[in-house]
Each structure stands twice: as structure tokens, then as C-alpha cells.
Write a protein that holds these residues in place. Structure first.
Motif, PDB file in Angstrom:
ATOM      1  N   SER A  92       0.810  -1.210   0.000  1.00 13.45           N
ATOM      2  CA  SER A  92       0.000   0.000   0.000  1.00 13.45           C
ATOM      3  C   SER A  92       0.847   1.265   0.000  1.00 13.45           C
ATOM      4  N   PRO A  96      -8.427   3.796  -2.734  1.00 13.44           N
ATOM      5  CA  PRO A  96      -9.482   4.430  -1.917  1.00 13.44           C
ATOM      6  C   PRO A  96      -8.865   5.295  -0.815  1.00 13.44           C
ATOM      7  N   ARG A  97      -9.282   6.547  -0.743  1.00 11.00           N
ATOM      8  CA  ARG A  97      -8.646   7.473   0.200  1.00 11.00           C
ATOM      9  C   ARG A  97      -8.964   7.140   1.647  1.00 11.00           C
ATOM     10  N   TYR A  98     -10.069   6.434   1.900  1.00  9.74           N
ATOM     11  CA  TYR A  98     -10.393   6.110   3.286  1.00  9.74           C
ATOM     12  C   TYR A  98      -9.432   5.064   3.862  1.00  9.74           C
ATOM     13  N   LEU A  99      -8.645   4.419   2.991  1.00 12.39           N
ATOM     14  CA  LEU A  99      -7.644   3.463   3.464  1.00 12.39           C
ATOM     15  C   LEU A  99      -6.287   4.117   3.712  1.00 12.39           C
ATOM     16  N   LYS A 117      -3.428   6.870   5.266  1.00 13.76           N
ATOM     17  CA  LYS A 117      -3.089   7.231   6.641  1.00 13.76           C
ATOM     18  C   LYS A 117      -3.873   8.448   7.093  1.00 13.76           C
ATOM     19  N   THR A 118      -4.307   8.414   8.346  1.00 18.06           N
ATOM     20  CA  THR A 118      -5.005   9.556   8.926  1.00 18.06           C
ATOM     21  C   THR A 118      -3.998  10.623   9.344  1.00 18.06           C
ATOM     22  N   GLU A 119      -4.446  11.862   9.395  1.00 16.80           N
ATOM     23  CA  GLU A 119      -3.553  12.963   9.747  1.00 16.80           C
ATOM     24  C   GLU A 119      -3.469  13.189  11.253  1.00 16.80           C
ATOM     25  N   GLY A 144      -7.985   8.733  14.653  1.00 14.16           N
ATOM     26  CA  GLY A 144      -8.605   7.628  13.937  1.00 14.16           C
ATOM     27  C   GLY A 144      -7.565   6.683  13.362  1.00 14.16           C
ATOM     28  N   SER A 193      -6.830   3.693  10.004  1.00 14.70           N
ATOM     29  CA  SER A 193      -7.204   3.118   8.717  1.00 14.70           C
ATOM     30  C   SER A 193      -6.272   1.946   8.444  1.00 14.70           C
ATOM     31  N   ASP A 204      -2.650   2.945   8.549  1.00 11.36           N
ATOM     32  CA  ASP A 204      -2.165   3.303   9.885  1.00 11.36           C
ATOM     33  C   ASP A 204      -1.607   2.101  10.631  1.00 11.36           C
TER      34      ASP A 204
END
Length: 357
Positions: free
Chosen positions: A1, A11-14, A16-18, A21, A23, A26
Motif C-alpha cells: 500500500s 481508496p482514500r479512506y484506506l 493514513k489519517t492525519e 482515527g 485506517s 495506519d
């Protein structure tokens, strides 16, 4: 990935979060550390001492130091874009590995009892979480973007000639360096306990002692008795359930998970996912090969991947950089993206085989 995320089809929801939360991506850093801990000499019940083992550990730490220092220099020379909010301005995953493995090496030299190591790790993680929740440390680490405008341009000829001013500038430079890499530095307080706790969980649920540990061999012990293997299989699902319950409690009562902080909730999430995956793999193994002995050897490709995990990770990063520099991933169609990703995976698989030869 790490390469797929650079293509528009990912898919952007997969990604890394900033800040808060979790994903799929992460899990990367934490999962690598857990896999490293599960296969470590300590987790397998092997002696960590000895001149050869010490030399190997120091050589690995030196390699990580060279990679950690060389990476930002190489990226700057190539004008390669950097995501500074992930670890910091100069920090990288290699320096995180260096810090975690160095801390683990010192801990195991000083503390011989696995129970004491687990208690100290849990206590240290709790103290770190207390600081994150109560002292404003979370806001500092996740705060404003890194800004290099207030850098060393303020030094004048007079300050260079003054010893007192030079000393003050040196301290100011060190403080600025720590501030610019605060995510990487502070997250060590979470990643080190994660690694040490994963080692102790592996000793409990995957490598229960069944015979005296060998003193100088790097090989896995001969195997478990049938009783020990059965006990280990029973411990895995119970451990996974307990970790998910602890994660839920921490998520609701303590703090949302954050990879950049590597806080308590993130550590529990990574451990729960890792133990759940091991539970599923163990169950599939028992379902598909019920008559296989507990000492059955893994597939050669998996054994090589475990043995050369850092080298494969480094190769993956180099290939990712080359694709980004030469192929402009954002401009590729879905078909071209899939072709590049399949070629990338094939090269990594070839790299694993080449390392084994």
C-alpha cells in the motif's frame, strides 16, 4: 500500500489519517514492529547474550542509523516530496526502528524477567498516555505544520565570536531539531512499549517454553509438545478478545487512536489486530492441515520474508521512490496503475527469493 496510495485508484479512506482515527495504512508501522517482536530472539526464548548476538544487534543498529541519516539527505538531493507531518522534518521509519530496537536491547540487558518487562512497558505506556491526556502534549505533537522559516538565519558574526552566544545558538538549534521531529521523537514512547509487549504476548501465546532454550543458536527451538501447542492455541483467541475489549474501553474513555502519537488506544488497536490475524491463521492452519505436527516448517518464501523483513521493506521503499520519480502515478489510468503495482509486487517477490539464494 505504500506505493498504491500514490495512485488515484487507491481508496482514500484506506490512506493514513492525519490526526485521529485509524485506517488500513495506519497499521503499517505498528504491524511491522509487532511482526519483528513476534519473531525476535526474546520472543522465541533464545538467549540474547553472546558476542555474536551482540555484534549482530549493533550492526543492525548501525545500519538503521546510516539509513535514517542518509534518507533525508537523499530526498533533499533528489528534490523528492516529503510528508513532514508523518514523522517530522528529518525523521523516518528507520529512526523509529533504531530507537525502538535500541531501547529493547537495553531493557533486555538490564531486566531478565519477562513479567517485569511487561509491567514496566505497560507502566511506561500508561505514563505516556497520562502526559498526552493531561499535559497538552497531544496538542503540541499534532500542532501546527513544520515551519523552517525560523531557522539558523538569525546568527550574526558577533554571535559566532561570542562563546556564550554560540552555546545558546547550539541549544537553540538542538531544540529546533527536536521540535521539527516531534512526532517521531515522542511516538517512541508508544512504539517501544508496543514492541516489548508484543514480545511478551508472543512468548505467552506463540512460543510457550517446552524445553531449555539453546544458548548460541539462531534457529527456532525444536518445537512444542502437543500439550504446549494446544495451550497456545487456546490462549490466542482469549488474548485477542481481551485486547479488543481494552481497545473499546480506551477508545471510549481515554483518547481516540492516533498513529502520529502512538497513544494507548493505537497500541491496543495494533495488538488486537495482530493477535486476531494470528488467531485466524492458526485456525486456518488447523482446519486445512489438522494432522500436521506442531513443528511443521513454514513455506520457504514466508521464512525468507520473516528473516529478511528489513531488506524487503527497504527494497519496497526504493522501488516506490523510483515509480514516483519516473512514472507519475497520479496521471496513470486504472489499467496502467494495476500493471505497475503487479510489476512492483513481482519485483518484491523476486527480491525475497534472491535474498534466500
Amino acid at each position: 500500500s505504500i506505493l498504491a496510495v500514490d495512485f488515484s485508484i487507491f481508496p482514500r479512506y484506506l490512506a493514513k489519517t492525519e490526526t485521529w482515527g485509524v485506517s488500513l495504512m495506519d497499521l503499517g508501522t505498528g504491524a511491522y514492529l509487532v511482526s519483528s517482536a513476534v519473531t525476535s530472539r526474546t520472543a522465541r526464548g533464545l538467549e540474547c547474550g553472546g558476542r555474536s548476538g551482540h555484534g549482530s544487534s549493533m550492526g543492525m543498529l548501525l545500519l538503521l542509523l546510516l539509513l535514517g541519516v542518509g534518507r533525508p539527505l537523499a530526498l533533499a538531493a533528489l528534490n523528492y516530496p516529503q510528508h513532514r507531518s508523518e514523522y517530522g522534518r528529518h525523521w523516518s521509519f528507520f529512526l523509529t526502528l533504531l530507537g525502538v530496537w535500541a531501547i529493547a536491547l537495553v531493557v533486555h540487558r538490564v531486566v531478565r524477567s519477562g513479567i517485569v518487562v511487561a509491567i514496566l512497558s505497560a507502566g511506561g505506556l500508561g505514563c505516556y498516555q497520562l502526559a498526552l491526556s493531561q499535559s497538552g502534549l497531544s496538542g503540541y505533537v499534532l500542532g501546527a505544520a513544520h515551519d523552517s522559516s525560523q531557522s539558523n538565519n538569525s546568527m550574526s558574526a558577533a554571535s559566532i565570536l561570542s562563546p556564550a552566544a554560540a552555546s545558546a545558538n547550539l541549544l537553540s538549534g538542538a531544540s529546533l531539531l527536536l521540535d521539527e521531529n516531534r512526532e517521531g521523537v515522542w511516538s517512541l514512547a508508544g512504539y517501544a512499549p508496543l514492541f516489548l509487549l508484543a514480545e511478551q504476548l508472543a512468548r505467552l501465546a506463540l512460543h510457550p517454553p517446552s524445553a531449555p532454550a539453546p544458548r548460541s543458536s539462531d534457529s527456532v527451538p525444536a518445537g512444542l509438545s502437543e500439550g504446549s501447542a494446544a495451550a497456545a492455541r487456546r490462549r490466542l483467541p482469549a488474548t485477542a478478545l481481551a485486547l479488543w475489549l481494552l481497545f473499546g474501553a480506551s477508545y471510549s474513555l481515554v483518547q481516540l487512536p492516533s498513529r502520529r502519537l502512538c497513544n494507548l488506544t493505537y497500541v491496543l488497536f495494533v495488538l488486537a489486530c495482530a493477535v486476531s490475524l494470528l488467531t485466524a491463521l492458526r485456525a486456518a492452519d488447523q482446519l486445512l492441515w489438522p494432522a500436521a505436527p506442531a513443528t511443521a516448517r513454514p513455506l520457504r518464501s514466508l521464512a525468507l520474508l520473516s528473516k529478511h523483513a528489513l531488506a524487503v521493506f527497504l527494497l519496497g521503499n526504493v522501488l516506490t521512490g523510483l515509480v514516483n520519480l519516473l512514472a507519475a502515478p497520479l496521471d496513470r489510468s486504472a489499467a496502467a496503475a494495476l500493471a505497475l503495482l503487479l510489476g512492483y509486487a513481482a519485483l518484491l517477490a523476486w527480491g525475497v527469493v534472491a535474498l534466500g539464494s
